[in-house]
Design an enzyme around this catalytic site. Sequence first.
Site, PDB file in Angstrom:
ATOM      1  N   TYR A 162       0.801  -1.347  -0.104  1.00 41.29           N
ATOM      2  CA  TYR A 162       0.040   0.111  -0.145  1.00 41.29           C
ATOM      3  C   TYR A 162       0.974   1.385   0.104  1.00 41.29           C
ATOM      4  O   TYR A 162       0.626   2.041  -0.757  1.00 41.29           O
ATOM      5  CB  TYR A 162      -0.913  -0.026   1.153  1.00 41.29           C
ATOM      6  CG  TYR A 162      -1.826   1.063   1.325  1.00 41.29           C
ATOM      7  CD1 TYR A 162      -2.952   1.021   0.397  1.00 41.29           C
ATOM      8  CD2 TYR A 162      -2.043   2.233   1.849  1.00 41.29           C
ATOM      9  CE1 TYR A 162      -4.179   2.119   0.076  1.00 41.29           C
ATOM     10  CE2 TYR A 162      -2.832   3.232   1.765  1.00 41.29           C
ATOM     11  CZ  TYR A 162      -3.874   3.148   1.087  1.00 41.29           C
ATOM     12  OH  TYR A 162      -4.745   3.995   1.061  1.00 41.29           O
ATOM     13  N   GLU A 169       1.549   6.546  -6.766  1.00 36.90           N
ATOM     14  CA  GLU A 169       0.482   7.331  -7.385  1.00 36.90           C
ATOM     15  C   GLU A 169       0.712   8.886  -7.228  1.00 36.90           C
ATOM     16  O   GLU A 169       0.418   9.681  -8.110  1.00 36.90           O
ATOM     17  CB  GLU A 169      -0.776   6.924  -6.854  1.00 36.90           C
ATOM     18  CG  GLU A 169      -1.322   5.461  -6.939  1.00 36.90           C
ATOM     19  CD  GLU A 169      -2.597   5.038  -6.229  1.00 36.90           C
ATOM     20  OE1 GLU A 169      -3.288   6.078  -5.750  1.00 36.90           O
ATOM     21  OE2 GLU A 169      -2.573   3.836  -5.813  1.00 36.90           O
TER      22      GLU A 169
END
Length: 222
Positions: A162, A169
């Site tokens: 994650y 991102e």
Amino acid sequence: MSLTRVYLFTYNALAFTLWATSTTYAALLLTQQTPLPTIFNKIYNPYLLTAQSLAILEILHSLLGLVRAPVMTTLMQVASRLLLVWGIMYPFGDHGAAWGGSKIVGGFGGEAQLGDYAFLGCLGAWGVTECIRYGFFALQVGGVGVPGWWTWLRYNTFYVLYPLGISSECTMVVKALKPAAELHPAFWWFLVVVLGIYVPGSYILYTHMIAQRRKVLRKQKS
């Protein structure tokens, strides 16, 4: 199985196949020392674009009560991924050249840049996570039974994957600010707002996954 279970099994099996294909293909290209810009152009469309766009159905699944996932959590996760594949990779990758914006990823024969490494980080984090997640759900809904080691992967690998995905991102969004401003100032402001939402949004999703892990561990101990 009921029609709902058959549908959910089919959906998860299809999603697993798409993610496994794109992730395995990317890994194969890496072992062949393929340039990162070329990997983007080979993987993005149709593999990654199709696999990620399919996740729109998960919002509908949550709204209709087909799954127990919270609507808001599902919406946040899917929306952030769609932003990356359609709002960043499409207009600023090689496939979006017609938009007239600068490229931050892709380009045959070009040297790898930060956007290409961020794309690879997204693909790696997303691909491994989604192969585990969709495979888990397919086995669970199909009534086959989920092996203990797969359950361990499902509720532990996110601790590493994650943060890798989120940092990749955010890097792509930051890299897209300049070309976004070239297309329209409103696009630049939109991405700035998105970056402001990423921090609290990431915290909500991360703590949600930790809470889910605790529930599973409690059930296993009881």
